[in-house]
Design a protein around this motif. Structure first.
Motif, PDB file in Angstrom:
ATOM      1  N   ASP A 136      64.955  48.644  21.503  1.00 20.93           N
ATOM      2  CA  ASP A 136      65.407  48.106  22.782  1.00 20.93           C
ATOM      3  C   ASP A 136      66.860  48.459  23.068  1.00 20.93           C
ATOM      4  OD1 ASP A 136      66.281  46.569  20.643  1.00 20.93           O
ATOM      5  OD2 ASP A 136      66.361  44.717  21.826  1.00 20.93           O
ATOM      6  N   GLN A 137      67.537  49.096  22.114  1.00 21.14           N
ATOM      7  CA  GLN A 137      68.943  49.442  22.290  1.00 21.14           C
ATOM      8  C   GLN A 137      69.205  50.947  22.219  1.00 21.14           C
ATOM      9  OE1 GLN A 137      71.528  47.070  19.713  1.00 21.14           O
ATOM     10  NE2 GLN A 137      69.896  45.595  19.421  1.00 21.14           N
ATOM     11  N   LEU A 138      68.347  51.658  21.503  1.00 20.32           N
ATOM     12  CA  LEU A 138      68.562  53.085  21.288  1.00 20.32           C
ATOM     13  C   LEU A 138      67.356  53.872  21.793  1.00 20.32           C
ATOM     14  CD1 LEU A 138      69.910  52.964  17.620  1.00 20.32           C
ATOM     15  CD2 LEU A 138      71.265  53.091  19.711  1.00 20.32           C
ATOM     16  N   GLU A 139      67.599  55.120  22.124  1.00 26.71           N
ATOM     17  CA  GLU A 139      66.515  56.024  22.467  1.00 26.71           C
ATOM     18  C   GLU A 139      66.873  57.427  22.007  1.00 26.71           C
ATOM     19  OE1 GLU A 139      65.748  56.313  26.595  1.00 26.71           O
ATOM     20  OE2 GLU A 139      67.796  56.860  27.154  1.00 26.71           O
ATOM     21  N   LEU A 140      65.835  58.190  21.732  1.00 29.23           N
ATOM     22  CA  LEU A 140      65.981  59.580  21.326  1.00 29.23           C
ATOM     23  C   LEU A 140      65.533  60.440  22.491  1.00 29.23           C
ATOM     24  CD1 LEU A 140      66.642  61.501  18.950  1.00 29.23           C
ATOM     25  CD2 LEU A 140      64.228  61.385  18.314  1.00 29.23           C
ATOM     26  N   VAL A 141      66.380  61.394  22.907  1.00 29.48           N
ATOM     27  CA  VAL A 141      66.068  62.173  24.090  1.00 29.48           C
ATOM     28  C   VAL A 141      66.228  63.661  23.802  1.00 29.48           C
ATOM     29  CG1 VAL A 141      66.688  60.363  25.737  1.00 29.48           C
ATOM     30  CG2 VAL A 141      68.437  61.968  24.939  1.00 29.48           C
ATOM     31  N   LEU A 142      65.410  64.434  24.508  1.00 23.35           N
ATOM     32  CA  LEU A 142      65.526  65.885  24.521  1.00 23.35           C
ATOM     33  C   LEU A 142      66.304  66.255  25.778  1.00 23.35           C
ATOM     34  CD1 LEU A 142      64.633  68.703  23.404  1.00 23.35           C
ATOM     35  CD2 LEU A 142      62.678  68.518  24.940  1.00 23.35           C
ATOM     36  N   VAL A 143      67.349  67.043  25.615  1.00 21.84           N
ATOM     37  CA  VAL A 143      68.216  67.348  26.756  1.00 21.84           C
ATOM     38  C   VAL A 143      68.435  68.851  26.855  1.00 21.84           C
ATOM     39  CG1 VAL A 143      69.402  65.139  26.560  1.00 21.84           C
ATOM     40  CG2 VAL A 143      70.340  67.128  25.402  1.00 21.84           C
ATOM     41  N   LEU A 168      69.155  67.721  32.453  1.00 23.04           N
ATOM     42  CA  LEU A 168      67.772  67.272  32.297  1.00 23.04           C
ATOM     43  C   LEU A 168      67.629  66.526  30.977  1.00 23.04           C
ATOM     44  CD1 LEU A 168      65.848  70.477  33.452  1.00 23.04           C
ATOM     45  CD2 LEU A 168      66.379  68.440  34.803  1.00 23.04           C
ATOM     46  N   THR A 169      66.993  65.366  31.030  1.00 28.51           N
ATOM     47  CA  THR A 169      66.740  64.580  29.816  1.00 28.51           C
ATOM     48  C   THR A 169      65.305  64.079  29.836  1.00 28.51           C
ATOM     49  OG1 THR A 169      67.441  62.464  30.776  1.00 28.51           O
ATOM     50  CG2 THR A 169      69.148  63.831  29.746  1.00 28.51           C
ATOM     51  N   HIS A 170      64.739  63.952  28.642  1.00 25.32           N
ATOM     52  CA  HIS A 170      63.374  63.419  28.534  1.00 25.32           C
ATOM     53  C   HIS A 170      63.279  62.652  27.226  1.00 25.32           C
ATOM     54  CE1 HIS A 170      59.057  63.005  28.458  1.00 25.32           C
ATOM     55  NE2 HIS A 170      58.976  63.552  29.668  1.00 25.32           N
TER      56      HIS A 170
END
Length: 224
Positions: free
Chosen positions: A180-187, A206-208
């Motif tokens: 709920d605090q962190l996320e992993l993204v492909l940018v 761009l982020t996903h």
């Protein structure tokens, strides 16, 4: 007075709900200062820097980016008993070092005259022999050194895989505990700019969001 009841699929209900959600989103966004510089306290992994043996991400229907196998660290080949005292065990564990050398002298046996003076017998009581006189040591050292070189080469090649796995697995653990605090993204793509006042913009275009999972049986780590 009866209040009219509407079904969940009613256009009026859908329209009012959509408007309420949009209003709440605007309230939340306006109450926080938007992050414009993402360089602070960010952990990164450059896909261009992946080890050569890791398959590069491609467009797949299942959305999988990476699959990483757990590569356990292997111990160096054990020293034959005859090499005890001739080769340093500490140097054997250093895959980045040079070949563990054979000492110029070491424990061994020496042929001495028997009491009758007519026969030779081995004497090994705290006796040191020279390397060139220890034929059994020389015969054992060559094959062991060949095995050690193969181990060191494999260890150096697999180290990058272990480090990559440990890094992504560390992220997996953090996401599991703080999703709920962190996320992993492909940018991809990067916009950088600063205005005369010194305010900086350093944002990926761009982020996903991506997710991680671990197979309990094989410990294979998947990023998708």
């Amino acid at each position: 007075m009866k209040v009219p009841r509407h079904a969940a699929h009613s256009p009026d209900v859908i329209g009012q709900t959509t408007g309420l959600i949009g209003f709440l989103r605007e309230v939340v966004q306006s109450s926080h200062q938007r992050l414009r510089d993402d360089r602070r306290t960010r952990e990164r992994l450059w896909l261009a820097s992946l080890p050569a043996s890791v398959r590069r991400p491609v467009d797949r229907p299942d959305g999988i980016l990476l699959t990483l196998d757990h590569v356990p660290q292997a111990a160096p080949p054990p020293l034959p008993e005859v090499l005890d005292g001739w080769v340093s065990p500490e140097l054997c564990r250093d895959a980045d070092g040079e070949d563990p050398p054979l000492a110029s002298e070491g424990p061994g046996t020496e042929l001495v005259r028997a009491e009758d003076g007519r026969q030779w017998q081995e004497e090994a009581d705290d006796h040191s022999v020279r390397r060139e006189d220890a034929a059994d040591v020389l015969r054992a050292y060559g094959p062991w050194l060949a095995r050690w070189r193969r181990w060191a080469e494999r260890e150096r090649a697999e180290r990058a895989l272990r480090e990559l796995y440990e890094q992504v697995y560390h992220w997996h653990q953090k996401l599991t505990q703080q999703d709920d605090q962190l996320e992993l993204v492909l940018v991809t793509g990067l916009l950088t700019w600063s205005d005369p006042r010194g305010d900086a913009v350093h944002r990926h275009i761009l982020t996903h969001r991506v997710e991680t999972s671990v197979d309990r049986k094989t410990a294979q780590l998947t990023v998708g």
